[in-house]
Enzyme design. Structure first.
Site, PDB file in Angstrom:
ATOM      1  N   GLY A 160       0.826  -1.204   0.000  1.00  0.00           N
ATOM      2  CA  GLY A 160       0.000   0.000   0.000  1.00  0.00           C
ATOM      3  C   GLY A 160       0.860   1.254   0.000  1.00  0.00           C
ATOM      4  N   SER A 161       0.305   2.346   0.498  1.00  0.00           N
ATOM      5  CA  SER A 161       0.987   3.637   0.434  1.00  0.00           C
ATOM      6  C   SER A 161       2.205   3.675   1.348  1.00  0.00           C
ATOM      7  CB  SER A 161       0.025   4.765   0.822  1.00  0.00           C
ATOM      8  OG  SER A 161      -0.116   4.843   2.223  1.00  0.00           O
ATOM      9  N   GLU A 186       5.732  -3.107   0.598  1.00  0.00           N
ATOM     10  CA  GLU A 186       5.727  -2.875  -0.847  1.00  0.00           C
ATOM     11  C   GLU A 186       4.929  -1.611  -1.135  1.00  0.00           C
ATOM     12  OE1 GLU A 186       3.685  -5.025  -4.589  1.00  0.00           O
ATOM     13  OE2 GLU A 186       4.934  -6.366  -3.369  1.00  0.00           O
ATOM     14  N   CYS A 223       2.078  -0.413  -9.152  1.00  0.00           N
ATOM     15  CA  CYS A 223       3.269   0.222  -8.589  1.00  0.00           C
ATOM     16  C   CYS A 223       4.457   0.235  -9.537  1.00  0.00           C
ATOM     17  CB  CYS A 223       3.654  -0.440  -7.265  1.00  0.00           C
ATOM     18  SG  CYS A 223       3.827  -2.228  -7.367  1.00  0.00           S
ATOM     19  N   GLU A 225       4.579   9.415  -7.786  1.00  0.00           N
ATOM     20  CA  GLU A 225       3.910   8.322  -8.491  1.00  0.00           C
ATOM     21  C   GLU A 225       2.525   8.784  -8.923  1.00  0.00           C
ATOM     22  OE1 GLU A 225       2.847   3.618  -7.728  1.00  0.00           O
ATOM     23  OE2 GLU A 225       2.727   5.008  -6.035  1.00  0.00           O
TER      24      GLU A 225
END
Length: 466
Positions: free
Chosen positions: A216-217, A237, A271, A366
């Site tokens: 996640g974030s 991650e 991602c 991102e």
């Protein structure tokens, strides 16, 4: 008595209510923790390797019988087009098979003794044991496959696992829990919690948690890591801004569909989506325009329509954010080659931006949306420096026919993985996968996750006969 909280699941495409499910609080999570910890502490309840293998083989078989229903569930709740959601389901099934096979590779090694006088008359070897209770917090963009990576790996390693799916996409997880039960997973070994963020933090920071798997974030991931109990290990991650270097000798015909797929797959909500493409100035404009022409032809719409290639963003506010970022880039000098506008409250047109400012958000952060940025370069060394400038380092790519240039670029790009003549979003589930620096720590990939969810035990035997 206070009224029980419920979680409403909305379809990202049309915001229709799919389902409403009850949420649990700290009291229920306490029972879940107690169950998982009790199973781990009582070695007589541990599941032998051959049984874990047999169960996972049954899981894969049951999933194979439910491919269409699992695909529709994932597409409806997550917004990824049907054709791509089906690929995800097939990957998930293969992931279960990989985990079953990997159980036989959980092993230790002999440690040499007798190399000093103090170590004579001894033999030593290591074994690998399950690390303990695993808490997994998952993300929305691969609602089934990420759950596989965060539960089946723990089960294969012999760990009890508690999974909290993303609040926007819990239905794929719940469907998988039913499959696990039907396959014979003993009660308590894989538990699901549907809860709010406060309760989730309560769970993962409990001292009975031995390992946190978080996808996640970065903001939430690093925060949770800072709150973990002493000794709790973690794999985090987070996001990336996947840069691509394109040299003037690149095979353009082969490259173009790869860049388009890598940039707009799942509306860029991956991602490792292609985000920043640095192209040699002699071919940059032509390639940028070709990418834009291909992007214009992508079918955008209902993810349950099998013709759809780009679906919605997960929630309407993400469309608002992407729109704001693109507008900011245009105001600071970027040229819109295609897209650059919302289609609806939930859909944003696939967008290609020419040479946005390096200070614009689309260059610094991102994007996590259907936006690709193209930058011309004269000197590859400068392009690599620009690609490495951000704190986000995950996967990257280089396109060239020159082997020396490819190897040199692979070495100099700051990334966990660099693809040569392929897009940045390439992945198979047995390879190492993960971010470095601000993009995360630890390695995913089913064999690697299983390894991280075990720990070493050393046995040293002293004997006069040795």
């Amino acid at each position: 008595m206070s009224e029980k909280k419920t979680l409403k699941i909305y379809a990202p495409f049309d915001q229709s209510l799919i389902k409403e499910i009850p949420m649990v609080g700290k009291k229920e999570v306490e029972k879940v923790l107690e169950t998982a910890n009790g199973l781990f502490l009582d070695r007589s309840k541990w599941i032998p390797a051959h049984k874990r293998i047999s169960i996972l083989e049954k899981v894969a078989a049951l999933m194979k019988d439910q491919i269409d229903s699992l695909t529709k569930t994932a597409a409806q709740e997550g917004g990824k087009p049907y054709q791509d959601s089906k690929v995800e389901v097939l990957r998930a099934i293969n992931g279960v098979k990989i985990a079953a096979e990997e159980i036989s590779r959980i092993k230790g090694e002999q440690i040499p003794m007798g190399q000093t006088e103090a170590s004579i008359n001894r033999i030593a070897f290591t074994t690998r044991e399950p690390i303990g209770v695993v808490a997994s917090i998952s993300a929305f963009n691969h609602p089934l496959n990420l759950v596989i990576h965060q539960t089946v790996t723990a089960f294969a390693a012999g760990c009890p696992v508690i999974i909290k799916p993303a609040s926007t996409t819990p239905l794929s997880c719940l469907a998988f829990m039913d499959i696990l039960g039907a396959a014979g997973v003993p009660k308590g070994w894989v538990q699901t919690v549907i809860c709010d963020n406060e309760t989730s933090e309560f769970m993962v920071t409990d001292k009975r948690i031995n390992f946190l798997s978080f996808i996640g974030s970065a903001k939430i991931g690093w925060y949770l890591k800072s709150k973990l109990s002493p000794g709790t290990r973690s794999a985090l991650e987070h996001g990336g801004a996947a840069p691509v270097i394109v040299e003037k000798d690149a095979d353009v015909k082969e490259m173009l569909p790869l860049l388009v797929k890598g940039g707009f797959y799942h509306a860029g909500q991956v991602c490792v989506s292609v985000q920043k493409i640095f192209i040699h100035e002699t071919i940059a404009e032509n390639i940028a325009n070709s990418i834009a022409e291909m992007a214009k032809k992508l079918v955008v719409g209902d993810p349950l329509d099998e013709k759809t290639e780009v679906g919605p963003l997960i929630v309407p506010k993400e469309v608002d954010r992407v729109e704001e970022w693109v507008e900011e880039a245009v105001k600071s000098g970027a040229k819109v080659l295609c897209g650059g506008k919302r289609i609806s409250d939930t859909l944003y047109a696939p967008t290609v931006l020419w040479n946005p400012s390096q200070d614009a958000k689309v260059s610094k952060e991102e994007i996590f949306g259907p936006v690709v940025c193209v930058y011309p370069f004269q000197d590859r060394e400068e392009a690599i420096k620009e690609a490495n400038r951000l704190d986000l380092h995950f996967q990257a790519a280089v396109f060239t026919k020159d082997l020396d240039v490819a190897l040199d670029t692979v070495q100099k790009l700051n990334a966990t993985a660099v693809m040569v003549n392929d897009h940045t979003a390439f992945r198979v589930d047995w390879m190492p996968f993960g971010g470095r620096d601000a993009s995360g720590e630890g390695l995913g990939g089913i064999p690697y996750s299983i390894h991280e969810m075990t720990r070493v035990k050393l046995m040293v035997i002293k004997s006069k006969v040795l």
